[in-house]
Scaffold this motif. Sequence first.
Motif, PDB file in Angstrom:
ATOM      1  N   GLU A 122      29.615 -46.730 -11.657  1.00  0.00           N
ATOM      2  CA  GLU A 122      29.171 -48.088 -11.960  1.00  0.00           C
ATOM      3  C   GLU A 122      29.966 -48.611 -13.152  1.00  0.00           C
ATOM      4  O   GLU A 122      30.016 -47.975 -14.210  1.00  0.00           O
ATOM      5  CB  GLU A 122      27.677 -48.090 -12.292  1.00  0.00           C
ATOM      6  N   LEU A 123      30.606 -49.763 -12.990  1.00  0.00           N
ATOM      7  CA  LEU A 123      31.449 -50.314 -14.046  1.00  0.00           C
ATOM      8  C   LEU A 123      30.722 -51.317 -14.928  1.00  0.00           C
ATOM      9  O   LEU A 123      31.124 -51.556 -16.067  1.00  0.00           O
ATOM     10  CB  LEU A 123      32.677 -50.998 -13.428  1.00  0.00           C
ATOM     11  N   LEU A 124      29.657 -51.923 -14.408  1.00  0.00           N
ATOM     12  CA  LEU A 124      28.932 -52.935 -15.166  1.00  0.00           C
ATOM     13  C   LEU A 124      27.889 -52.259 -16.045  1.00  0.00           C
ATOM     14  O   LEU A 124      26.847 -51.825 -15.576  1.00  0.00           O
ATOM     15  CB  LEU A 124      28.263 -53.924 -14.212  1.00  0.00           C
ATOM     16  N   THR A 125      28.188 -52.154 -17.343  1.00  0.00           N
ATOM     17  CA  THR A 125      27.257 -51.527 -18.271  1.00  0.00           C
ATOM     18  C   THR A 125      26.146 -52.510 -18.636  1.00  0.00           C
ATOM     19  O   THR A 125      26.224 -53.706 -18.373  1.00  0.00           O
ATOM     20  CB  THR A 125      27.982 -51.096 -19.547  1.00  0.00           C
ATOM     21  N   GLU A 126      25.095 -51.999 -19.279  1.00  0.00           N
ATOM     22  CA  GLU A 126      24.000 -52.870 -19.691  1.00  0.00           C
ATOM     23  C   GLU A 126      24.479 -53.943 -20.668  1.00  0.00           C
ATOM     24  O   GLU A 126      24.023 -55.084 -20.626  1.00  0.00           O
ATOM     25  CB  GLU A 126      22.879 -52.034 -20.316  1.00  0.00           C
ATOM     26  N   GLU A 127      25.407 -53.576 -21.542  1.00  0.00           N
ATOM     27  CA  GLU A 127      25.903 -54.553 -22.515  1.00  0.00           C
ATOM     28  C   GLU A 127      26.705 -55.648 -21.829  1.00  0.00           C
ATOM     29  O   GLU A 127      26.511 -56.841 -22.111  1.00  0.00           O
ATOM     30  CB  GLU A 127      26.759 -53.861 -23.581  1.00  0.00           C
ATOM     31  N   SER A 128      27.620 -55.276 -20.928  1.00  0.00           N
ATOM     32  CA  SER A 128      28.403 -56.303 -20.244  1.00  0.00           C
ATOM     33  C   SER A 128      27.525 -57.129 -19.314  1.00  0.00           C
ATOM     34  O   SER A 128      27.734 -58.335 -19.141  1.00  0.00           O
ATOM     35  CB  SER A 128      29.576 -55.678 -19.472  1.00  0.00           C
ATOM     36  N   LYS A 129      26.497 -56.509 -18.741  1.00  0.00           N
ATOM     37  CA  LYS A 129      25.548 -57.249 -17.907  1.00  0.00           C
ATOM     38  C   LYS A 129      24.792 -58.278 -18.748  1.00  0.00           C
ATOM     39  O   LYS A 129      24.564 -59.415 -18.318  1.00  0.00           O
ATOM     40  CB  LYS A 129      24.563 -56.279 -17.257  1.00  0.00           C
ATOM     41  N   ALA A 130      24.410 -57.894 -19.960  1.00  0.00           N
ATOM     42  CA  ALA A 130      23.696 -58.816 -20.837  1.00  0.00           C
ATOM     43  C   ALA A 130      24.586 -59.991 -21.228  1.00  0.00           C
ATOM     44  O   ALA A 130      24.121 -61.141 -21.306  1.00  0.00           O
ATOM     45  CB  ALA A 130      23.219 -58.078 -22.088  1.00  0.00           C
ATOM     46  N   LEU A 131      25.881 -59.719 -21.482  1.00  0.00           N
ATOM     47  CA  LEU A 131      26.803 -60.799 -21.809  1.00  0.00           C
ATOM     48  C   LEU A 131      26.931 -61.766 -20.640  1.00  0.00           C
ATOM     49  O   LEU A 131      26.986 -62.990 -20.816  1.00  0.00           O
ATOM     50  CB  LEU A 131      28.173 -60.227 -22.178  1.00  0.00           C
ATOM     51  N   PHE A 132      26.974 -61.231 -19.437  1.00  0.00           N
ATOM     52  CA  PHE A 132      27.070 -62.065 -18.244  1.00  0.00           C
ATOM     53  C   PHE A 132      25.816 -62.919 -18.078  1.00  0.00           C
ATOM     54  O   PHE A 132      25.891 -64.132 -17.837  1.00  0.00           O
ATOM     55  CB  PHE A 132      27.278 -61.170 -17.022  1.00  0.00           C
ATOM     56  N   ARG A 133      24.652 -62.296 -18.237  1.00  0.00           N
ATOM     57  CA  ARG A 133      23.400 -63.039 -18.058  1.00  0.00           C
ATOM     58  C   ARG A 133      23.236 -64.137 -19.099  1.00  0.00           C
ATOM     59  O   ARG A 133      22.728 -65.223 -18.812  1.00  0.00           O
ATOM     60  CB  ARG A 133      22.220 -62.075 -18.122  1.00  0.00           C
ATOM     61  N   SER A 134      23.665 -63.863 -20.325  1.00  0.00           N
ATOM     62  CA  SER A 134      23.527 -64.873 -21.375  1.00  0.00           C
ATOM     63  C   SER A 134      24.374 -66.096 -21.068  1.00  0.00           C
ATOM     64  O   SER A 134      24.008 -67.225 -21.415  1.00  0.00           O
ATOM     65  CB  SER A 134      23.917 -64.289 -22.739  1.00  0.00           C
TER      66      SER A 134
END
Length: 315
Positions: A122-134
């Motif tokens: 899985e390449l999408l980490t929780e941090e990068s996911k949070a940046l995307f959602r924001s």
Amino acid sequence: MTGPVVIGSERSEAGLPAAMAVLAAGGSALDAVEAGLRRCEDNLADHYVGTGGLPNAQGVVELDASLMIGSSRAFGAVGAVKGFPNPISIARAVLEKLPQHNLLVGSGAELFAEENGFARSELLTEESKALFRSALQPSAESVEGERTAAQAGDERYRESALELVNRFAPHDGPWGTINILALDSAGELVVGVSTSGYPWKYPGRVGDSAVPGAGNYADLRWGGAACTGRGELSMRTLGARAIVADLARGLDPFEACLAMLAEAATLPDEFRAELRCLALTPDGRHGAAAGQDGSVYVVMTQSSTEPEFHPRKVL
């Protein structure tokens, strides 16, 4: 020839010590560039390469990478790869195990990676996911309110979604493709690049990092070069190839890099953003250029105890 040297773009300091360790032990420039870029791809704090890279507009991380060998101008690259954390190693496999081709993209690159034993993750980490959602938080321009016709509503939704994506910008701090260029004790020169590309890009977008002559070029007679930043501009100018051509004409690495940026600056581009480049010659000279004050590149030689930061010339 002044001995092994490795240079890189901003944030390559995460991988340059590993690359220099390979060179100092007598290893090849190819091994050094791969080792250095793998460290950068595995750096979870970096959201522009490998695992933790920022996703495309659908929330999916797609990776590009390439390698070029100066003595043969052999080239291997992959683009829009999903689910594999080290695209630089897949690019090397293309170079060495699939010499009838230079570039594989998307599902074909992923099939090739599976055939060669690369592990998915899985390449999408929780941090990068949070940046995307924001970045996707509702705004005043969201599609809401009264609908007069389903078709008109669908059309407006698509327009608004594109407007939202076009407003996205990278987060604060250094960002962009990572370049590593290495010269080994045998005199071989190799250039490598790795990236997750523009954040929120249109799915399937492949930038200059996977294109020979654009984001990456190496010719042992004259030198190697690589670009980071606004990849569409370096694709339109064949930026890395242009730098090497100017090295062949006798320009020093700084002058050659500045000349390429000056050429790119003449092109119309409503999405113009920072473009940077760097170059390394077969005798170990190096230089880099950017459009912003304070930009740096990173250097290590056998005598280095840690990565050294050098200023880029500013256009």
